[in-house]
Design a protein around this motif. Structure first.
Motif, PDB file in Angstrom:
ATOM      1  N   MET A   1      14.123  -9.137  10.491  1.00 33.04           N
ATOM      2  CA  MET A   1      14.111 -10.238   9.524  1.00 33.04           C
ATOM      3  C   MET A   1      14.351  -9.698   8.113  1.00 33.04           C
ATOM      4  SD  MET A   1      10.958 -12.686  10.613  1.00 33.04           S
ATOM      5  CE  MET A   1      10.247 -11.865  12.031  1.00 33.04           C
ATOM      6  N   ALA A   2      15.274 -10.334   7.420  1.00 38.38           N
ATOM      7  CA  ALA A   2      15.581  -9.863   6.070  1.00 38.38           C
ATOM      8  C   ALA A   2      14.561 -10.428   5.083  1.00 38.38           C
ATOM      9  CB  ALA A   2      16.986 -10.322   5.687  1.00 38.38           C
ATOM     10  N   GLY A   3      13.925  -9.564   4.287  1.00 38.92           N
ATOM     11  CA  GLY A   3      12.954 -10.014   3.280  1.00 38.92           C
ATOM     12  C   GLY A   3      11.737 -10.639   3.928  1.00 38.92           C
ATOM     13  N   SER A   4      10.919 -11.281   3.066  1.00 39.73           N
ATOM     14  CA  SER A   4       9.723 -11.945   3.589  1.00 39.73           C
ATOM     15  C   SER A   4      10.093 -13.375   3.959  1.00 39.73           C
ATOM     16  CB  SER A   4       8.642 -11.919   2.509  1.00 39.73           C
ATOM     17  OG  SER A   4       7.429 -12.305   3.067  1.00 39.73           O
ATOM     18  N   PRO A   5      10.035 -13.732   5.234  1.00 40.42           N
ATOM     19  CA  PRO A   5      10.502 -15.063   5.638  1.00 40.42           C
ATOM     20  C   PRO A   5       9.669 -16.183   5.021  1.00 40.42           C
ATOM     21  CG  PRO A   5      10.104 -13.656   7.547  1.00 40.42           C
ATOM     22  CD  PRO A   5       9.533 -12.950   6.369  1.00 40.42           C
ATOM     23  N   ASN A   6      10.339 -17.272   4.671  1.00 44.80           N
ATOM     24  CA  ASN A   6       9.658 -18.465   4.185  1.00 44.80           C
ATOM     25  C   ASN A   6       9.398 -19.406   5.349  1.00 44.80           C
ATOM     26  OD1 ASN A   6       9.551 -18.108   1.299  1.00 44.80           O
ATOM     27  ND2 ASN A   6      11.777 -18.251   1.330  1.00 44.80           N
ATOM     28  N   VAL A   7       8.200 -19.964   5.366  1.00 48.66           N
ATOM     29  CA  VAL A   7       7.821 -20.846   6.462  1.00 48.66           C
ATOM     30  C   VAL A   7       7.339 -22.187   5.926  1.00 48.66           C
ATOM     31  CG1 VAL A   7       6.046 -21.220   8.227  1.00 48.66           C
ATOM     32  CG2 VAL A   7       7.224 -19.024   8.113  1.00 48.66           C
ATOM     33  N   VAL A   8       7.930 -23.266   6.439  1.00 50.96           N
ATOM     34  CA  VAL A   8       7.407 -24.615   6.219  1.00 50.96           C
ATOM     35  C   VAL A   8       6.853 -25.088   7.556  1.00 50.96           C
ATOM     36  CG1 VAL A   8       8.000 -27.014   5.690  1.00 50.96           C
ATOM     37  CG2 VAL A   8       9.072 -25.165   4.387  1.00 50.96           C
ATOM     38  N   PHE A   9       5.573 -25.400   7.591  1.00 51.12           N
ATOM     39  CA  PHE A   9       4.993 -25.971   8.810  1.00 51.12           C
ATOM     40  C   PHE A   9       5.257 -27.475   8.802  1.00 51.12           C
ATOM     41  CE2 PHE A   9       1.788 -22.406   8.298  1.00 51.12           C
ATOM     42  CZ  PHE A   9       2.243 -21.673   9.385  1.00 51.12           C
ATOM     43  N   GLN A 102      -2.752 -16.331  11.067  1.00 49.40           N
ATOM     44  CA  GLN A 102      -3.058 -15.538   9.866  1.00 49.40           C
ATOM     45  C   GLN A 102      -3.249 -14.071  10.228  1.00 49.40           C
ATOM     46  OE1 GLN A 102      -6.192 -17.921   8.112  1.00 49.40           O
ATOM     47  NE2 GLN A 102      -4.721 -19.047   6.856  1.00 49.40           N
ATOM     48  N   LYS A 103      -3.851 -13.833  11.376  1.00 50.28           N
ATOM     49  CA  LYS A 103      -4.080 -12.464  11.818  1.00 50.28           C
ATOM     50  C   LYS A 103      -2.755 -11.762  12.160  1.00 50.28           C
ATOM     51  CE  LYS A 103      -6.819 -10.287  15.362  1.00 50.28           C
ATOM     52  NZ  LYS A 103      -7.107 -10.705  16.718  1.00 50.28           N
ATOM     53  N   GLN A 104      -1.914 -12.472  12.906  1.00 47.24           N
ATOM     54  CA  GLN A 104      -0.679 -11.848  13.396  1.00 47.24           C
ATOM     55  C   GLN A 104       0.449 -11.885  12.360  1.00 47.24           C
ATOM     56  OE1 GLN A 104       0.304 -13.068  17.391  1.00 47.24           O
ATOM     57  NE2 GLN A 104       2.418 -12.368  17.273  1.00 47.24           N
ATOM     58  N   MET A 105       0.514 -12.973  11.554  1.00 45.25           N
ATOM     59  CA  MET A 105       1.690 -13.186  10.697  1.00 45.25           C
ATOM     60  C   MET A 105       1.376 -13.237   9.209  1.00 45.25           C
ATOM     61  SD  MET A 105       3.982 -13.317  12.985  1.00 45.25           S
ATOM     62  CE  MET A 105       5.446 -13.943  12.165  1.00 45.25           C
ATOM     63  N   GLY A 106       0.082 -13.324   8.869  1.00 46.90           N
ATOM     64  CA  GLY A 106      -0.321 -13.533   7.479  1.00 46.90           C
ATOM     65  C   GLY A 106       0.363 -12.609   6.482  1.00 46.90           C
ATOM     66  N   ASP A 107       0.504 -11.346   6.838  1.00 45.30           N
ATOM     67  CA  ASP A 107       1.102 -10.385   5.903  1.00 45.30           C
ATOM     68  C   ASP A 107       2.624 -10.349   5.972  1.00 45.30           C
ATOM     69  OD1 ASP A 107      -1.446  -9.681   5.320  1.00 45.30           O
ATOM     70  OD2 ASP A 107      -1.477  -7.926   6.662  1.00 45.30           O
ATOM     71  N   LYS A 108       3.181 -11.043   6.966  1.00 40.35           N
ATOM     72  CA  LYS A 108       4.625 -10.887   7.190  1.00 40.35           C
ATOM     73  C   LYS A 108       5.453 -12.038   6.635  1.00 40.35           C
ATOM     74  CE  LYS A 108       3.618  -8.686  11.632  1.00 40.35           C
ATOM     75  NZ  LYS A 108       3.726  -8.872  13.076  1.00 40.35           N
ATOM     76  N   VAL A 109       4.795 -13.172   6.328  1.00 42.80           N
ATOM     77  CA  VAL A 109       5.567 -14.355   5.910  1.00 42.80           C
ATOM     78  C   VAL A 109       4.975 -14.985   4.653  1.00 42.80           C
ATOM     79  CG1 VAL A 109       6.192 -14.944   8.292  1.00 42.80           C
ATOM     80  CG2 VAL A 109       4.195 -16.010   7.246  1.00 42.80           C
ATOM     81  N   LYS A 110       5.799 -15.822   4.014  1.00 41.78           N
ATOM     82  CA  LYS A 110       5.314 -16.613   2.891  1.00 41.78           C
ATOM     83  C   LYS A 110       5.238 -18.068   3.368  1.00 41.78           C
ATOM     84  CE  LYS A 110       6.585 -17.821  -1.898  1.00 41.78           C
ATOM     85  NZ  LYS A 110       6.136 -19.181  -1.837  1.00 41.78           N
ATOM     86  N   GLU A 111       4.024 -18.635   3.341  1.00 43.28           N
ATOM     87  CA  GLU A 111       3.874 -20.043   3.716  1.00 43.28           C
ATOM     88  C   GLU A 111       4.186 -20.891   2.504  1.00 43.28           C
ATOM     89  OE1 GLU A 111      -0.003 -20.738   5.412  1.00 43.28           O
ATOM     90  OE2 GLU A 111       0.253 -19.010   6.718  1.00 43.28           O
ATOM     91  N   VAL A 112       5.176 -21.749   2.623  1.00 45.25           N
ATOM     92  CA  VAL A 112       5.620 -22.522   1.469  1.00 45.25           C
ATOM     93  C   VAL A 112       4.795 -23.801   1.329  1.00 45.25           C
ATOM     94  CG1 VAL A 112       7.589 -23.567   0.338  1.00 45.25           C
ATOM     95  CG2 VAL A 112       7.927 -21.593   1.798  1.00 45.25           C
ATOM     96  N   TYR A 113       4.839 -24.651   2.342  1.00 54.15           N
ATOM     97  CA  TYR A 113       3.970 -25.823   2.374  1.00 54.15           C
ATOM     98  C   TYR A 113       3.955 -26.429   3.766  1.00 54.15           C
ATOM     99  CZ  TYR A 113       8.458 -28.039   0.988  1.00 54.15           C
ATOM    100  OH  TYR A 113       9.769 -28.412   0.872  1.00 54.15           O
ATOM    101  N   VAL A 114       3.188 -27.496   3.886  1.00 52.13           N
ATOM    102  CA  VAL A 114       3.136 -28.249   5.137  1.00 52.13           C
ATOM    103  C   VAL A 114       3.829 -29.582   4.890  1.00 52.13           C
ATOM    104  CG1 VAL A 114       1.633 -29.414   6.810  1.00 52.13           C
ATOM    105  CG2 VAL A 114       0.938 -27.204   5.844  1.00 52.13           C
TER     106      VAL A 114
END
Ligand code: C5P
Ligand code: MG
Length: 196
Positions: A1-9, A102-114
């Motif tokens: 994955m390039a950079g820190s992935p952005n995630v919208v739930f 949060q345990k598995q992905m917390g440090d790997k992604v940026k949560e944008v919003y829900v």
């Protein structure tokens, strides 16, 4: 994955239009749509999967599969996509989902919003029953499973929405009307910042 992935739930009750609107969003904005429910259904149908029966039991019963399974499927799909903007639909659905993520992905992604698609149980039930009659093939688009899915939504998913609300991370859209284009127009206003 390039950079820190952005995630919208993307959350909302069953039948609120999460899948439909995510499909619209990816056509206009540069996002990959990952549906936790779709990933679980695919895993269930994979010959030889050690989790097939467990997943099907939860789906029929409207309860939530342990996060270790779901989160691993999501992470694998994220990696395989090679992209770095994701709509994660139908997740996190309960405390276990949230803690495991949060345990598995917390440090790997940026949560944008829900992105929250809200609609009444009445509207949503009618849509799911229609979807079932139209041949969705889903083992949970029946009244008995739907009642349980709504109970799970109220009891387990609402506290997660409240958790994100307290962090000012919920963007809510009224998804009651059956005009899908009108709902998508509202979503577009939120996603404008992602226009390239
Ligand atoms: O989101 P969708 O309606 O497709 O989910 C169908 C079912 O998949 C849920 O009712 C639940 O049993 C399972 N699921 C889950 N954990 C998730 C998402 C879906 O266990 N995070
Ligand atoms: Mg869906």
């Amino acid at each position: 994955m390039a950079g820190s992935p952005n995630v919208v739930f993307v959350l909302g009750p069953p039948g609120s239009g999460k899948g439909t609107q995510c499909a619209n969003i990816v056509k206009t904005f540069d996002f990959v749509h990952l549906s936790a429910g779709d990933l679980l259904r695919a895993e269930r149908s994979t010959p030889g999967s050690e989790y097939g029966d467990l997943i099907e039991g939860h789906i029929r019963n409207g309860t939530i599969v342990p996060v270790e399974i779901t989160c691993s499927l999501i992470e694998k799909a994220m990696k395989e996509s090679g992209k770095n903007r994701f709509l994660i639909d139908g997740f996190p659905r309960n405390r276990d989902n949230l803690d495991g993520w949060q345990k598995q992905m917390g440090d790997k992604v940026k949560e944008v919003y829900v992105l929250l698609l809200s609609c009444t149980e009445e509207v949503a039930t009618e849509r799911c029953l229609k979807r079932g009659q139209a041949g969705s093939g889903r083992s949970d688009d029946n009244l008995e499973s739907l009642k349980k899915r709504f109970q799970t939504y109220q009891k387990d998913t609402m506290p997660i929405i409240k958790y994100y609300e307290a962090k000012d991370m919920v963007r809510s859209i009224d998804a009651n009307c059956n005009d899908k284009d009108a709902i998508f127009s509202e979503i577009c206003k939120l996603f404008d910042e992602w226009k390239s």
